[in-house]
Design a protein around this motif. Structure first.
Motif, PDB file in Angstrom:
ATOM      1  N   TYR A   8       0.821  -1.215   0.000  1.00  0.00           N
ATOM      2  CA  TYR A   8       0.000   0.000   0.000  1.00  0.00           C
ATOM      3  C   TYR A   8       0.855   1.266   0.000  1.00  0.00           C
ATOM      4  N   ALA A   9       1.884   1.289   0.774  1.00  0.00           N
ATOM      5  CA  ALA A   9       2.745   2.472   0.876  1.00  0.00           C
ATOM      6  C   ALA A   9       3.403   2.797  -0.461  1.00  0.00           C
ATOM      7  N   ARG A  11       2.231   2.050  -3.469  1.00  0.00           N
ATOM      8  CA  ARG A  11       1.246   2.613  -4.399  1.00  0.00           C
ATOM      9  C   ARG A  11       0.969   4.082  -4.098  1.00  0.00           C
ATOM     10  N   ARG A  12       0.885   4.368  -2.834  1.00  0.00           N
ATOM     11  CA  ARG A  12       0.635   5.758  -2.448  1.00  0.00           C
ATOM     12  C   ARG A  12       1.771   6.669  -2.893  1.00  0.00           C
ATOM     13  N   THR A  13       2.975   6.213  -2.767  1.00  0.00           N
ATOM     14  CA  THR A  13       4.136   7.016  -3.180  1.00  0.00           C
ATOM     15  C   THR A  13       4.116   7.270  -4.686  1.00  0.00           C
ATOM     16  N   THR A  15       1.527   7.241  -6.652  1.00  0.00           N
ATOM     17  CA  THR A  15       0.437   8.162  -6.966  1.00  0.00           C
ATOM     18  C   THR A  15       0.842   9.612  -6.700  1.00  0.00           C
ATOM     19  N   LEU A  16       1.484   9.802  -5.549  1.00  0.00           N
ATOM     20  CA  LEU A  16       1.919  11.139  -5.174  1.00  0.00           C
ATOM     21  C   LEU A  16       2.932  11.705  -6.171  1.00  0.00           C
TER      22      LEU A  16
END
Length: 572
Positions: A8-9, A11-13, A15-16
């Protein structure tokens, strides 16, 4: 085997990072558009949203030597249309036609054009502008433009000339000094909508330009008025075809007055032909007749071939030259050279010219300025006609002595006589004294220019004494003024009959050219009357006009009989 998903982390990175990259692209694009390309895009937007219409800027004013206005710009209405804004094209054209004095069909043709802006009628009268505004037609507008106005009407019209619809000088001073008088272009802006159509009437604005420079003439309005009035009287009373009168300062070459008849009104030139506005004082050539004897006399005196007391035989009024007969208007026997000029003897002048010979006669006439332009600062000047001696016939020398077979302009004659009046110096004539800016600062100044020394002061003084006798007791008595010494010469020249190609017995040019006071000349006056029908002699038709002009101009310039006498005593 199942695919392994990133935690999850991670993917978030990702996206950011993607969002930040997108923002960076947007920021770079905004920076490019709003900063780096701002000027270019602004200009492009202006071109898309504004339509410019070019108008001429205000022309400079023309003044006489004393600051009196002779030509000025006035603001007048011009009508335009925006076809896209018209709801009833035919109805608008019908209502506009009587106001603009334009045919309805012509207005409809203009308003049907696939254009965002059309001129309907320019530089209207103020009353037309008021009526146009009162109609309050959607899609029809009025803008103020400068129109040239000549407040004195026909006065000095041939010198001033006129300007055209677009503010360009077309004739006279308006043309010669157009580069100074012409103002910067004026721009009228019309706003457009998103479809490129002109939005009317919103968005109309004008950008004020710099006006033209102002021109100050050597012409004196009062002197000009006197010259035109008296020339008109001479032409009317003799039922002549026309005429000209020139008043000059012999010491400087400054033209104080230049009258041409018939006159025209430069405010109304549409119905006139170029023949009407041509400045005949510099553009028309005529045979001078006996006024040419002055310059033959000057040459002979300068060459010391003759003196005022030299005796010449008049052949009893008839002399054969090259199988032709030269006549005098009266039978004369022996006479002094002074009497030859005083009585205007053709035979006496021809004999003097023969003593001079062809080459010297030609050279002196050239030195006096004949056969070349005076280079006056007016357009349209011609050089006249003075053939080279190799082109002369057997009688040419004798003919030139009495003013035939040579063509001169009025200004050439006035300029040449000025050289006798001022002591022998040929001056360049000029009509503009200076050019000024809007604040009155002098940008260009035109002053006296010597062209050459033609004869000595002694020769000029001797000839002047001979020319005084022409007025006191010779052919020019009608030019005499009480208490003022006048020097001058009459001339009567036959014109070529266009039907026969020979000299006419009825078509003549009568002239008188002279200066005064003779002992210290203030002005030279040249008067020519073209084809008078009554009293065709120069002494009868032109000399009286000379006198009437002088009688009024001299006191205006401060010269009176008493002042002239006192001046002569002081000089003596």
């Amino acid at each position: 085997m199942k695919p392994v998903r990133p935690p999850y982390a991670a993917r978030r990175t990702a996206t950011l990072v993607g969002l930040l990259a997108g923002f960076a692209v947007v920021l770079i694009r905004l920076l490019n558009l709003q900063v780096l390309q701002a000027a270019e895009l602004t200009q492009r937007a202006d071109r898309q949203h504004w339509k410019s219409v070019s108008l001429e800027g205000p022309r400079g004013t023309i003044y006489d030597r004393n600051g009196k206005v002779l030509a000025i710009n006035v603001e007048v209405p011009s009508a335009f249309g925006v076809p896209a804004a018209l709801e009833d094209l035919r109805g608008a054209a019908r209502r506009l036609a009587p106001v603009l004095n334009v045919r309805q069909t012509e207005l409809e043709r203009k308003l049907r054009q696939d254009r965002s802006f059309v001129w309907l009628a320019r530089k209207l009268d103020p009353e037309q502008g008021r009526r146009l505004k009162a109609l309050s037609l959607e899609g029809i507008g009025v803008v103020m433009e400068g129109r040239r106005f000549y407040p004195k009407g026909p006065l000095l019209s041939h010198v001033l000339g006129f300007a055209g619809m677009d503010g360009e000088g077309l004739e006279g001073i308006e043309r010669r000094y157009d580069r100074y008088l012409h103002g910067d272009k004026q721009v009228m802006m019309l706003e457009r909508d998103a479809l490129g159509r002109t939005v009317f009437p919103r968005g109309l604005r004008e950008q004020g330009p710099d006006g033209g420079r102002h021109v100050v003439l050597t012409i004196d309005e009062v002197v000009q008025y006197i010259a035109e009035k008296e020339l008109e009287e001479a032409v009317t009373s003799t039922r002549a075809k026309g005429g000209m009168a020139i008043v000059m300062d012999p010491h400087t070459g400054a033209v104080l007055g230049m009258a041409v008849n018939p006159r025209f009104d430069p405010n109304i030139v549409k119905s006139l032909t170029p023949d009407r506005w041509r400045n005949r004082a510099i553009a028309d050539v005529f045979e001078p007749g006996s006024t040419m004897k002055m310059f033959i006399a000057a040459a002979a005196l300068e060459e010391q071939l003759i003196t005022p007391t030299t005796m010449l035989y008049g052949e009893n009024g008839h002399m054969t030259v090259a199988n032709t007969v030269i006549h005098d208007h009266e039978k004369m026997g022996w006479m002094s050279f002074s009497e030859v000029i005083q009585k205007s003897s053709n035979i006496g002048a021809a004999k003097v010219a023969m003593r001079l010979g062809e080459r010297r006669t030609y050279d002196y006439l050239r030195r006096f300025g004949f056969g070349e332009r005076t280079d006056v600062d007016l357009p349209g000047e011609v050089a006249g006609l003075l053939k080279s001696p190799r082109e002369w016939g057997r009688r040419t020398l004798a003919s030139m002595a009495m003013g035939q077979e040579i063509g001169v302009t009025g200004l050439q004659m006035a300029s040449a006589v000025s050289a006798i009046a001022n002591g022998g110096v040929l001056m360049k004539p000029y009509v503009v004294a200076e050019v000024r800016d809007a604040k009155g600062r002098v940008l260009a100044e035109m002053g006296p220019q010597q062209r050459r020394q033609v004869v000595s002061q002694e020769t000029a003084r001797t000839l002047s004494e001979m020319l005084e006798k022409v007025v006191s007791s010779g052919t020019g008595t009608k030019a005499a003024l009480s208490g003022i010494r006048v020097a001058g010469k009459t001339g009567t020249a036959q014109k070529i009959d266009p039907r026969t190609g020979a000299y006419s017995s009825t078509l003549v040019v009568g002239s008188f050219v002279g200066y005064l006071p003779a002992d210290d000349p203030k002005i030279v006056i040249a008067v020519m009357v073209d084809e008078p029908q009554v009293d065709a002699w120069g002494g009868a038709v032109a000399a009286p006009a000379f006198r009437r002009i002088a009688e009024q101009v001299l006191p205006y310039l401060g010269v009176t009989p008493n002042s002239a006498v006192n001046l002569a005593m002081a000089v003596g």
